[in-house]
Scaffold this active site. Sequence first.
Site, mmCIF file in Angstrom:
data_model
loop_
_atom_site.group_PDB
_atom_site.id
_atom_site.type_symbol
_atom_site.label_atom_id
_atom_site.label_comp_id
_atom_site.label_asym_id
_atom_site.label_seq_id
_atom_site.Cartn_x
_atom_site.Cartn_y
_atom_site.Cartn_z
ATOM 1 N N ARG A 51 0.810 -1.228 0.000
ATOM 2 C CA ARG A 51 0.000 0.000 0.000
ATOM 3 C C ARG A 51 0.832 1.261 0.000
ATOM 4 O O ARG A 51 0.566 2.197 -0.751
ATOM 5 C CB ARG A 51 -0.899 0.054 1.241
ATOM 6 C CG ARG A 51 -2.251 -0.532 1.054
ATOM 7 C CD ARG A 51 -2.733 -1.071 2.372
ATOM 8 N NE ARG A 51 -1.848 -2.149 2.764
ATOM 9 C CZ ARG A 51 -2.015 -3.410 2.364
ATOM 10 N NH1 ARG A 51 -3.036 -3.737 1.641
ATOM 11 N NH2 ARG A 51 -1.147 -4.346 2.714
ATOM 12 N N THR A 52 1.815 1.337 0.881
ATOM 13 C CA THR A 52 2.504 2.610 1.035
ATOM 14 C C THR A 52 3.232 2.978 -0.254
ATOM 15 O O THR A 52 3.073 4.074 -0.783
ATOM 16 C CB THR A 52 3.473 2.557 2.237
ATOM 17 O OG1 THR A 52 2.718 2.170 3.387
ATOM 18 C CG2 THR A 52 4.107 3.903 2.489
ATOM 19 N N LYS A 80 25.420 -3.632 -1.680
ATOM 20 C CA LYS A 80 26.885 -3.561 -1.821
ATOM 21 C C LYS A 80 27.518 -2.823 -0.656
ATOM 22 O O LYS A 80 28.722 -2.610 -0.631
ATOM 23 C CB LYS A 80 27.237 -2.820 -3.112
ATOM 24 C CG LYS A 80 26.705 -3.451 -4.377
ATOM 25 C CD LYS A 80 27.116 -2.578 -5.568
ATOM 26 C CE LYS A 80 26.526 -3.076 -6.863
ATOM 27 N NZ LYS A 80 26.725 -2.090 -7.939
ATOM 28 N N ARG A 101 11.370 4.006 2.982
ATOM 29 C CA ARG A 101 11.045 3.033 4.045
ATOM 30 C C ARG A 101 12.303 2.251 4.360
ATOM 31 O O ARG A 101 13.011 1.791 3.444
ATOM 32 C CB ARG A 101 9.940 2.086 3.588
ATOM 33 C CG ARG A 101 9.770 0.910 4.533
ATOM 34 C CD ARG A 101 8.538 0.119 4.267
ATOM 35 N NE ARG A 101 7.340 0.857 4.651
ATOM 36 C CZ ARG A 101 6.120 0.338 4.689
ATOM 37 N NH1 ARG A 101 5.938 -0.928 4.352
ATOM 38 N NH2 ARG A 101 5.090 1.062 5.044
ATOM 39 N N HIS A 129 5.504 6.103 11.325
ATOM 40 C CA HIS A 129 4.956 5.932 9.976
ATOM 41 C C HIS A 129 3.974 7.086 9.730
ATOM 42 O O HIS A 129 2.758 6.893 9.709
ATOM 43 C CB HIS A 129 4.247 4.571 9.893
ATOM 44 C CG HIS A 129 3.888 4.121 8.520
ATOM 45 N ND1 HIS A 129 3.908 4.952 7.415
ATOM 46 C CD2 HIS A 129 3.485 2.901 8.058
ATOM 47 C CE1 HIS A 129 3.524 4.261 6.346
ATOM 48 N NE2 HIS A 129 3.275 3.022 6.713
HETATM 49 C C1 NCD Z 1 1.991 -0.958 8.144
HETATM 50 C C2 NCD Z 1 3.498 -0.782 8.234
HETATM 51 O O1 NCD Z 1 4.206 -1.015 7.255
HETATM 52 O O2 NCD Z 1 3.916 -0.368 9.297
HETATM 53 N N1 NCD Z 1 1.537 -1.148 6.846
HETATM 54 C C3 NCD Z 1 1.277 -0.053 6.076
HETATM 55 O O3 NCD Z 1 2.145 0.730 5.770
HETATM 56 N N2 NCD Z 1 0.010 0.141 5.703
HETATM 57 C C4 NCD Z 1 1.463 -1.948 9.101
HETATM 58 C C5 NCD Z 1 2.046 -3.327 9.105
HETATM 59 O O4 NCD Z 1 2.961 -3.650 8.345
HETATM 60 O O5 NCD Z 1 1.547 -4.119 9.899
#
Ligand code: NCD
Length: 306
Positions: A51-52, A80, A101, A129
Amino acid sequence: MKHLISPLDLSVSELKEILNLAGDIIKDPQKYANVCHGKKLATLFYEPSTRTRLSFEAAMLNLGGSVLGFSSADSSSAAKGESVADTIRVISNYADICAMRHPKEGAPLVASIYSSIPVINAGDGGHNHPTQTLTDLLTIQILKGRLNNLTIGFCGDLKFGRTVHSLINALVRYDNINFVLISPDELKIPAYLREEVLEANRMPYKEVKVLENVMPQLDLLYMTRVQRERFFNEEDYIRLKDSFILDAKKMEYAKEDMLVLHPLPRVNEISAEVDNDPRAVYFKQAKFGVYVRMSLIMKLLEVEPC
Ligand code: NCD
């Protein structure tokens, strides 16, 4: 230049602007279809995501911009041994804004120090997040009509769940929020959140172990996945993974207008039978994530609607 590393990087009035702009985008997406023409978003994902990453990419494409990036550390020069600092110095020449991320807490903050483009934290380890928080706030604002006077239950992995940490940080700034923290002892919120965020802000909160008992009090129930990848050993994960399973029976204890949120992915913690309950809004929530990221990209790039 502004980055978004922690949910507290945005003031309550900036949050309001972002949510209002997202609301306007939902009403008239066509008005925004070209506002980022010629701009590029880099997605630097050192950890899995559906999703993100894809909602960031969809957001930039919806704004008329383009996207580039990588979706795993293995396929980047991190494999690397390149540092985040070096990577971002280079990516700054290739893109106008980036979403990162990373499994290590603080990596996007380090990147922001070396970056000459805005850096958005798309999840750093078990820490924060902030764009999921924007998604959650937009969902609550639209479907509940308010961001104050709410009793919110957080259920599941409150120790490692970064979405929980960020949302708690954001919500303590609104009036009359009650927190009900539902988890096994091993997965309670970290001490810094309890002491420096909840207690320091004199927020009413309680920590409980049984979901059914508190269900009737809740306006919102924020379910979370037990974060397998952050456990030190598999045995603990197996013991704790099914601590809470929300099913139709438990939903009977809830208010008629209680909403169930979940950042997704879901594993076992919400049984599929709940999906048809009108109070289950997690798939709508995922959809709102695109609009709020469109709004955030516009704000950080200082782009105005045409
Ligand atoms: C979450 C995350 O990555 O922290 N997912 C997301 O970004 N929607 C929650 C999760 O991974 O459980």
